[in-house]
Design a protein around this motif. Structure first.
Motif, mmCIF file in Angstrom:
data_model
loop_
_atom_site.group_PDB
_atom_site.id
_atom_site.type_symbol
_atom_site.label_atom_id
_atom_site.label_comp_id
_atom_site.label_asym_id
_atom_site.label_seq_id
_atom_site.Cartn_x
_atom_site.Cartn_y
_atom_site.Cartn_z
ATOM 1 N N ARG A 1 -5.954 64.000 -16.723
ATOM 2 C CA ARG A 1 -4.746 63.969 -17.379
ATOM 3 C C ARG A 1 -4.942 62.938 -18.739
ATOM 4 O O ARG A 1 -5.421 61.917 -18.715
ATOM 5 C CB ARG A 1 -3.622 62.845 -16.540
ATOM 6 C CG ARG A 1 -2.166 62.826 -17.200
ATOM 7 C CD ARG A 1 -1.447 62.390 -15.956
ATOM 8 N NE ARG A 1 -0.158 61.963 -16.690
ATOM 9 C CZ ARG A 1 0.773 61.374 -16.102
ATOM 10 N NH1 ARG A 1 0.547 60.862 -15.063
ATOM 11 N NH2 ARG A 1 1.907 60.954 -17.050
ATOM 12 N N ILE A 2 -4.946 63.739 -19.676
ATOM 13 C CA ILE A 2 -5.313 63.207 -20.977
ATOM 14 C C ILE A 2 -4.328 62.396 -21.733
ATOM 15 O O ILE A 2 -3.067 62.891 -21.913
ATOM 16 C CB ILE A 2 -6.012 64.193 -21.985
ATOM 17 C CG1 ILE A 2 -7.182 64.937 -21.350
ATOM 18 C CG2 ILE A 2 -6.143 63.458 -23.314
ATOM 19 C CD1 ILE A 2 -7.662 66.117 -22.348
ATOM 20 N N VAL A 3 -4.628 61.117 -21.992
ATOM 21 C CA VAL A 3 -3.595 60.296 -22.622
ATOM 22 C C VAL A 3 -3.869 59.912 -23.975
ATOM 23 O O VAL A 3 -4.923 59.264 -24.289
ATOM 24 C CB VAL A 3 -3.239 59.273 -21.925
ATOM 25 C CG1 VAL A 3 -2.236 58.320 -22.543
ATOM 26 C CG2 VAL A 3 -2.901 59.435 -20.487
ATOM 27 N N SER A 4 -3.088 60.174 -25.109
ATOM 28 C CA SER A 4 -3.604 59.939 -26.467
ATOM 29 C C SER A 4 -3.180 58.532 -26.924
ATOM 30 O O SER A 4 -2.046 58.199 -26.438
ATOM 31 C CB SER A 4 -2.624 60.925 -27.334
ATOM 32 O OG SER A 4 -2.992 60.801 -28.904
ATOM 33 N N CYS A 5 -3.960 57.941 -27.551
ATOM 34 C CA CYS A 5 -3.658 56.562 -28.226
ATOM 35 C C CYS A 5 -2.446 56.773 -29.220
ATOM 36 O O CYS A 5 -1.797 55.656 -29.709
ATOM 37 C CB CYS A 5 -4.790 55.903 -28.635
ATOM 38 S SG CYS A 5 -5.826 55.625 -27.421
ATOM 39 N N SER A 6 -2.340 58.078 -29.907
ATOM 40 C CA SER A 6 -1.466 58.253 -31.093
ATOM 41 C C SER A 6 -0.211 58.625 -30.523
ATOM 42 O O SER A 6 0.775 58.913 -31.268
ATOM 43 C CB SER A 6 -2.284 59.194 -32.068
ATOM 44 O OG SER A 6 -3.405 58.613 -32.350
ATOM 45 N N GLU A 7 0.249 58.785 -29.415
ATOM 46 C CA GLU A 7 1.612 59.086 -28.790
ATOM 47 C C GLU A 7 2.231 58.404 -28.001
ATOM 48 O O GLU A 7 1.518 58.000 -26.847
ATOM 49 C CB GLU A 7 1.339 60.599 -28.418
ATOM 50 C CG GLU A 7 0.820 61.608 -29.299
ATOM 51 C CD GLU A 7 0.620 62.961 -28.547
ATOM 52 O OE1 GLU A 7 1.034 63.043 -27.350
ATOM 53 O OE2 GLU A 7 0.035 63.944 -29.202
ATOM 54 N N ALA A 8 3.110 57.528 -28.349
ATOM 55 C CA ALA A 8 3.987 56.557 -27.453
ATOM 56 C C ALA A 8 4.370 57.459 -26.022
ATOM 57 O O ALA A 8 5.240 58.476 -26.358
ATOM 58 C CB ALA A 8 4.977 55.912 -28.046
ATOM 59 N N PRO B 1 -2.062 54.767 -18.619
ATOM 60 C CA PRO B 1 -2.480 54.054 -20.021
ATOM 61 C C PRO B 1 -3.697 54.818 -20.638
ATOM 62 O O PRO B 1 -4.360 55.038 -20.070
ATOM 63 C CB PRO B 1 -3.004 52.557 -19.631
ATOM 64 C CG PRO B 1 -3.359 52.839 -18.217
ATOM 65 C CD PRO B 1 -2.521 53.673 -17.465
ATOM 66 N N CYS B 2 -3.547 54.757 -22.023
ATOM 67 C CA CYS B 2 -4.791 55.332 -22.880
ATOM 68 C C CYS B 2 -5.676 54.197 -22.888
ATOM 69 O O CYS B 2 -5.799 53.075 -22.586
ATOM 70 C CB CYS B 2 -4.121 55.612 -24.197
ATOM 71 S SG CYS B 2 -3.931 54.399 -25.257
ATOM 72 N N ALA B 3 -6.667 54.459 -23.601
ATOM 73 C CA ALA B 3 -8.014 53.785 -23.779
ATOM 74 C C ALA B 3 -7.576 52.503 -24.424
ATOM 75 O O ALA B 3 -7.857 51.291 -24.184
ATOM 76 C CB ALA B 3 -9.467 54.387 -24.343
ATOM 77 N N ALA C 1 -11.017 57.542 -32.729
ATOM 78 C CA ALA C 1 -11.402 58.690 -32.836
ATOM 79 C C ALA C 1 -11.736 59.154 -31.228
ATOM 80 O O ALA C 1 -11.733 60.188 -30.668
ATOM 81 C CB ALA C 1 -12.602 59.002 -33.617
ATOM 82 N N ASP C 2 -12.359 58.041 -30.531
ATOM 83 C CA ASP C 2 -12.493 58.333 -29.115
ATOM 84 C C ASP C 2 -11.450 58.137 -27.934
ATOM 85 O O ASP C 2 -11.544 57.875 -26.964
ATOM 86 C CB ASP C 2 -13.722 57.257 -28.690
ATOM 87 C CG ASP C 2 -13.359 55.735 -28.898
ATOM 88 O OD1 ASP C 2 -12.315 55.499 -29.391
ATOM 89 O OD2 ASP C 2 -13.997 55.059 -28.427
ATOM 90 N N CYS C 3 -10.255 58.037 -28.593
ATOM 91 C CA CYS C 3 -8.997 57.824 -27.446
ATOM 92 C C CYS C 3 -8.657 59.165 -27.108
ATOM 93 O O CYS C 3 -8.208 59.972 -28.034
ATOM 94 C CB CYS C 3 -8.078 56.697 -28.390
ATOM 95 S SG CYS C 3 -6.924 56.283 -26.986
ATOM 96 N N GLY C 4 -8.553 59.350 -25.822
ATOM 97 C CA GLY C 4 -7.974 60.856 -25.319
ATOM 98 C C GLY C 4 -8.302 60.782 -24.007
ATOM 99 O O GLY C 4 -7.575 60.610 -23.154
#
Length: 173
Positions: free
Chosen positions: A129-136, A38-40, A105-108
């Protein structure tokens, strides 16, 4: 023994308890069993469930013991408010995934314990493992369907409707 509320008074709190608990359990299952990280923002979307499930359980208990109608209504309205916030988070997150608006902006990147040496830092970076909030990371049905955030918004809106329906339906016993 305290009086038990009529069955019609138990329906909404029971639905709220079962559906909200099943929804957060599904999120944990996708993470633990399915391997989805999960992302932030996804983690923030779980907070309404951590608050709403116990309140729904309190509403169910209040209905079972036949507590005064105002207590049941307040608990159901609290559940509605909590999941309205959850729906807002889900809609915001899904919109960011679809590119309707920017995500936070702080999601990643996630947080890690401080490294004590260069080797520790390098191993943390390699394992990150970086998970972006902007990519499903997943959509159902595949391709153009709802993401986890979209399904959370739908579930939260359903829970809001059920909670409001239950609050308006509650009658003095």
């Amino acid at each position: 023994m305290a009086p038990v509320a009529p069955q019609r008074e138990i329906v909404a709190p029971a639905i709220l308890t079962v559906v909200s608990a099943a929804t957060i359990a599904a999120a944990w299952a996708f993470e633990i069993i399915g391997g989805y990280v999960p992302c932030a923002l996804c983690l923030q979307e779980r907070i309404p469930y951590y608050i709403g499930v116990p309140i729904a359980l309190l509403a169910l208990t209040a209905a079972f013991v036949g507590s005064p109608v105002w207590i049941r209504r307040v608990l159901l309205l609290a559940v509605a408010a909590v999941f309205a916030y959850g729906a807002w988070l889900g809609i915001y997150h899904a919109g960011a995934e679809w590119g309707f608006w920017p995500g936070p902006a702080d999601c990643g990147a996630g947080s890690a314990p401080p490294a004590t040496s260069a080797e520790d830092l390098l191993s943390q970076i390699e394992g990150m493992r970086i998970v972006s909030c902007s990519e499903a990371s997943w959509r159902f049905p595949s391709g153009w369907g709802l993401s986890f955030a979209g399904w959370n918004a739908a579930a939260s809106l359903f829970l809001v409707i059920v909670a409001l329906w239950g609050a308006m339906r509650a009658k003095a016993t």
